[in-house]
Every structure is written in C-alpha cells, then in structure tokens.
Design a protein around this motif. Structure first.
Motif, PDB file in Angstrom:
ATOM      1  N   GLN A  79       0.834  -1.205   0.000  1.00  7.43           N
ATOM      2  CA  GLN A  79       0.000   0.000   0.000  1.00  7.43           C
ATOM      3  C   GLN A  79       0.865   1.250   0.000  1.00  7.43           C
ATOM      4  O   GLN A  79       0.894   2.013   0.954  1.00  7.43           O
ATOM      5  CB  GLN A  79      -0.924  -0.026   1.229  1.00  7.43           C
ATOM      6  CG  GLN A  79      -1.699  -1.309   1.416  1.00  7.43           C
ATOM      7  CD  GLN A  79      -2.622  -1.626   0.251  1.00  7.43           C
ATOM      8  OE1 GLN A  79      -3.334  -0.753  -0.230  1.00  7.43           O
ATOM      9  NE2 GLN A  79      -2.612  -2.871  -0.193  1.00  7.43           N
ATOM     10  N   ASP A 122      -0.634  -4.196   3.735  1.00  7.03           N
ATOM     11  CA  ASP A 122      -1.922  -3.904   4.359  1.00  7.03           C
ATOM     12  C   ASP A 122      -1.961  -4.286   5.829  1.00  7.03           C
ATOM     13  O   ASP A 122      -2.659  -3.647   6.615  1.00  7.03           O
ATOM     14  CB  ASP A 122      -3.080  -4.565   3.604  1.00  7.03           C
ATOM     15  CG  ASP A 122      -2.831  -6.026   3.265  1.00  7.03           C
ATOM     16  OD1 ASP A 122      -1.776  -6.569   3.644  1.00  7.03           O
ATOM     17  OD2 ASP A 122      -3.700  -6.626   2.600  1.00  7.03           O
ATOM     18  N   PRO A 156      -8.539  -1.341   5.249  1.00  5.45           N
ATOM     19  CA  PRO A 156      -7.721  -2.558   5.198  1.00  5.45           C
ATOM     20  C   PRO A 156      -8.500  -3.807   4.785  1.00  5.45           C
ATOM     21  O   PRO A 156      -7.905  -4.752   4.245  1.00  5.45           O
ATOM     22  CB  PRO A 156      -7.201  -2.689   6.642  1.00  5.45           C
ATOM     23  CG  PRO A 156      -7.216  -1.300   7.167  1.00  5.45           C
ATOM     24  CD  PRO A 156      -8.423  -0.658   6.558  1.00  5.45           C
ATOM     25  N   ARG A 195      -6.681  -4.658  -0.465  1.00  4.89           N
ATOM     26  CA  ARG A 195      -5.986  -5.671  -1.259  1.00  4.89           C
ATOM     27  C   ARG A 195      -6.881  -6.175  -2.393  1.00  4.89           C
ATOM     28  O   ARG A 195      -6.452  -6.286  -3.547  1.00  4.89           O
ATOM     29  CB  ARG A 195      -5.554  -6.835  -0.369  1.00  4.89           C
ATOM     30  CG  ARG A 195      -4.800  -7.918  -1.112  1.00  4.89           C
ATOM     31  CD  ARG A 195      -4.447  -9.093  -0.223  1.00  4.89           C
ATOM     32  NE  ARG A 195      -3.563  -8.749   0.875  1.00  4.89           N
ATOM     33  CZ  ARG A 195      -2.914  -9.650   1.603  1.00  4.89           C
ATOM     34  NH1 ARG A 195      -3.076 -10.946   1.343  1.00  4.89           N
ATOM     35  NH2 ARG A 195      -2.130  -9.267   2.589  1.00  4.89           N
ATOM     36  N   GLY A 204      -5.913   1.661  -0.835  1.00  7.18           N
ATOM     37  CA  GLY A 204      -5.234   1.867   0.435  1.00  7.18           C
ATOM     38  C   GLY A 204      -4.324   3.081   0.407  1.00  7.18           C
ATOM     39  O   GLY A 204      -4.316   3.892   1.336  1.00  7.18           O
TER      40      GLY A 204
END
Length: 431
Positions: free
Chosen positions: A275, A336, A373, A377, A388
C-alpha cells in the motif's frame, strides 16, 4: 437526495452510536469465523492452500531456528533460510524472506524455543494486548496520567475488529508491536519523554517506519526523547553484535540489494498487497526509476509537512496522526497488515474530535480509514485502483491541513493544547 447524502457525509450523522457498536461486531464475528475456518481446514502446520499457518511468521521461526543452531548470519542467506522453512513446513513451501535487522534475531530465537503453533500464538497473544492497551491509553488518559472520559469505541469492538487486526493475525505479522510502540511512544511523549524515546527508538527493528520519527522529535524540540531513542538504537545494535557477532551485520547489509530487487522492485510480494505510492506506480505500469521518483516526491512532501506540523502549536493529536499516517506513506514498502499502525492514529483523532468537535467530513473519513484494510488488497487486485494508498494520502492531507490550519487561532490564544487537554484552549505545553 444528493444534497442530503453529502450533508450526512459532511456532518457524519450517518455514523450513529448503534452503527459504531453493530458494524464492528459484525466484522469481528466474520474475522473470527474466517480464522476458525482456516484452522479447521489446515493440515498440520499448513493451511489448506499449502502455505504455513500464519504465513509470514514462518520466516521469523526459521530465522530463530538458525540462531539456535549457532548460524545467525545464515538467516540472511536466502538458500539456507529457505532450507529451514522447507524442513519445518514441507518441500513445497514457498520462500518467506527474513529482512529484519539483527536486533530482531533475539526475538526470533526466543520464539523458536517453542513448537511452531505455540510460538505463533505466543507472538500474537503477547503483542495484541500492547496494541489494545495503547489505544485504551490514548482515548482515556490525560497527560498527567489521570483517567478522563473517553469514547467507548462501541465497547471497544471497533478497536479489536479493525480489519488490519485480522489481516495481521492471519499473516502472523508484527503490526501489533509496531503500532504498540508508536502508540505508547506518542502517548507518553509529554509525561515520560525518556520512556517514550526508548519505545520509539525500538522501532529500529522495522526501520522503514522510523524515517520520520527523528524529524518529528527534532522539529518538536523533544530533546530528551531524541537522546533516549538514539540510546535505544545504539543499545539494541550493540546487544545484537554481542550476541551474534559483527558478521551478522555484514550478512544483513549484503542481503539488502537482493531484497530491494526481488521483493520491492520486482514485486514478488504482490503489488496488490503493498500500500505505497511506489507499488501503485509499478502496478500501473511505471518503470522502476519513475516509481522511485514518484515515491521520493511523496516522501519529501510528507517529511516537510511532518516538520511543519510538529514545529507548530497544533493540537498534539494532529501531530500524532500526521506522523503515524506519514510513516506509512514515506516508505516504498508497507503492506496492508502494517495498517495496524493506523489504529493509534484513529484513536488520537477520535479522542480529539469527541473533546473539541469533529471537523466537516472527519467522522466519515475516520470510518473510511477504518474499513479500508478490509478491501484495499481486493480492490487493488480486481481493479488496479490503489485504494489503500489513496485513503492514506487523504488522511495525511486532512490531518496536516487541519494541524497547520489551526496555527493562526492558536497563536492568537498563545497556547498549544497539550494532548488530552480539556477544550481547544488547553494549558501551555511544557515544551
């Protein structure tokens, strides 16, 4: 309809007390069920997909095994380290690299004294309370150590259910330790500057997140904390040298080029997991040089803002939020599960908002940061959108602008609201 939506987002009226209680509880139950399913479907030390339970913790355990065998420097030899992982988890085990400085080898060795699953449980069980207690201290402790009313965070479900917590546990990672050191270090900075400095100095075990700490402390004139942080770094380094010999530092240094090339520049970890601005640029097709250039611009801008905010008379909560979110942005390598560090940032901002009143869109932004979070992803993997990173940039910009925007008013009062002070015109800072 649209105007009512924007009004609700601006004022945060949609984020009711009932939703703060219920939604995190739903996420927490889902997380527990997911972890339970993973364990139920596992075979020995491996999950159903063949990866070790706790995935990244396998590299810590393997490094600890090498230390116990008297081969500490081999933790940085990818072949030797992978051999141990395959011996423990099976020949099909992919490589989970050990990239930490030598001072973290002592922790790895202690954990390797236990069977793997017991070590994994002990690691998460010991560091999770550190994270939780730091949050509790932030929302309920005044600078003089006295308890004060604070947000109940949905009876604390929102803290425990923060999706980064689940991601960190699933990966067996060290986000709780990082967040706890950051949280307690900032919480104690006014009252116990030496202890705070020692805690912040201990972040050297994961040095990419300590880049901005010296800048913030110098800009804020926190000289006792600076001295303590330097002592912590030197002391931990000396202890590692005494325990494992000087050769371990040479092995660590020699491994950095391969780590940078494979893990960062080639994206072996997976761009959707990282991120950062660098990873976002690489995922969108940028070359390595351009990605480094963009990351350097962001890092320099973030560092400048941190210095300005920490030199200002802004409320301490803004300073803490800027440092915490900026620490994730300033490095090209942040995943993350490292977003656990945002837990203390959310706590500082929530405590300030409940004391002084929330700014327009602040409640909605905090809710967005909290849920990010869980979906960052997946969003990056499915769409290529670096959600993110974008949310981190927005949070940092919001906190920096709020901190710097309040300088004029604070100067007119001639006061700096110390952390936990009652009302915007708190007592003068002791610094």
């Amino acid at each position: 309809m649209a105007s009512r939506l924007f009004t609700a987002l601006r004022d945060g009226t949609w984020l009711t007390a009932e939703r703060i209680r219920v939604y995190p509880l739903i996420v927490l139950v889902m997380s527990v069920l997911a972890l339970g399913h993973m364990l139920a479907m596992s075979d020995g030390l491996n999950a159903a997909d063949g990866q070790p339970i706790g995935t990244d913790f396998s590299n810590v355990y393997a490094a600890g095994e090498l230390v116990l065998e008297g081969r500490a420097a081999d933790a940085y030899d990818w072949t030797a380290h992978h051999d141990v992982e395959q011996a423990v988890f099976g020949p099909a085990t992919p490589y989970y690299g050990w990239h930490y400085p030598p001072m973290f080898l002592a922790v790895a060795a202690l954990l390797a004294l236990m069977p793997y699953l017991a070590a994994l449980a002990a690691w998460q069980g010991a560091t999770l309370p550190l994270y939780l207690l730091s949050i509790a201290g932030i929302v309920r402790t005044a600078p003089d150590g006295a308890a004060r009313p604070g947000p109940d965070f949905g009876r604390f479900w929102a803290v425990l259910a923060f999706p980064a917590v689940f991601i960190n546990i699933a990966h067996g990672h060290n986000g709780f330790l990082t967040a706890g050191l950051f949280g307690f270090g900032l919480l104690l900075l006014d009252r116990r500057p030496v202890l705070a400095g020692l805690l912040l100095g201990a972040l050297c075990y994961k040095p990419q997140f300590g880049l901005l700490v010296p800048l913030a402390l110098v800009a804020g004139g926190r000289w006792r904390a600076i001295a303590a942080a330097a002592a912590a770094v030197l002391g931990l380094s000396a202890a590692a040298t005494a325990l494992f010999g000087p050769d371990v530092w040479r092995a660590f240094a020699d491994s950095l080029a391969l780590t940078r090339s494979v893990v960062l520049e080639q994206g072996a970890t997976g761009w959707h997991k990282i991120q950062t601005v660098f990873a976002a640029a690489r995922a969108l097709g940028a070359g390595v040089e351009l990605a480094y250039g963009l990351q350097a611009i962001v890092t320099a801008a973030v560092a400048a803002c941190v210095v300005l905010v920490w030199r200002s008379r802004a409320a301490f909560e803004w300073k803490a939020a800027v440092l915490l979110s900026g620490s994730l942005l300033a490095t090209p390598y942040s995943l993350d599960y490292d977003m656990v560090v945002l837990g203390p940032a959310l706590a500082f901002l929530a405590a300030r908002g409940l004391r002084d009143g929330f700014r327009p869109y602040e409640r909605s932004l905090l809710a967005l940061v909290w849920i990010t979070p869980l979906v960052a992803r997946m969003t990056m993997w499915a769409t290529g959108v670096p959600l993110g990173t974008l949310v981190l940039l927005v949070l940092f910009a919001f906190a920096a602008a709020a901190g710097l925007g309040g300088i004029a008013d604070l100067d007119r009062r001639g006061r700096e609201p110390a952390f936990g002070a009652a009302g915007p015109a708190g007592p003068p800072s002791r610094y």
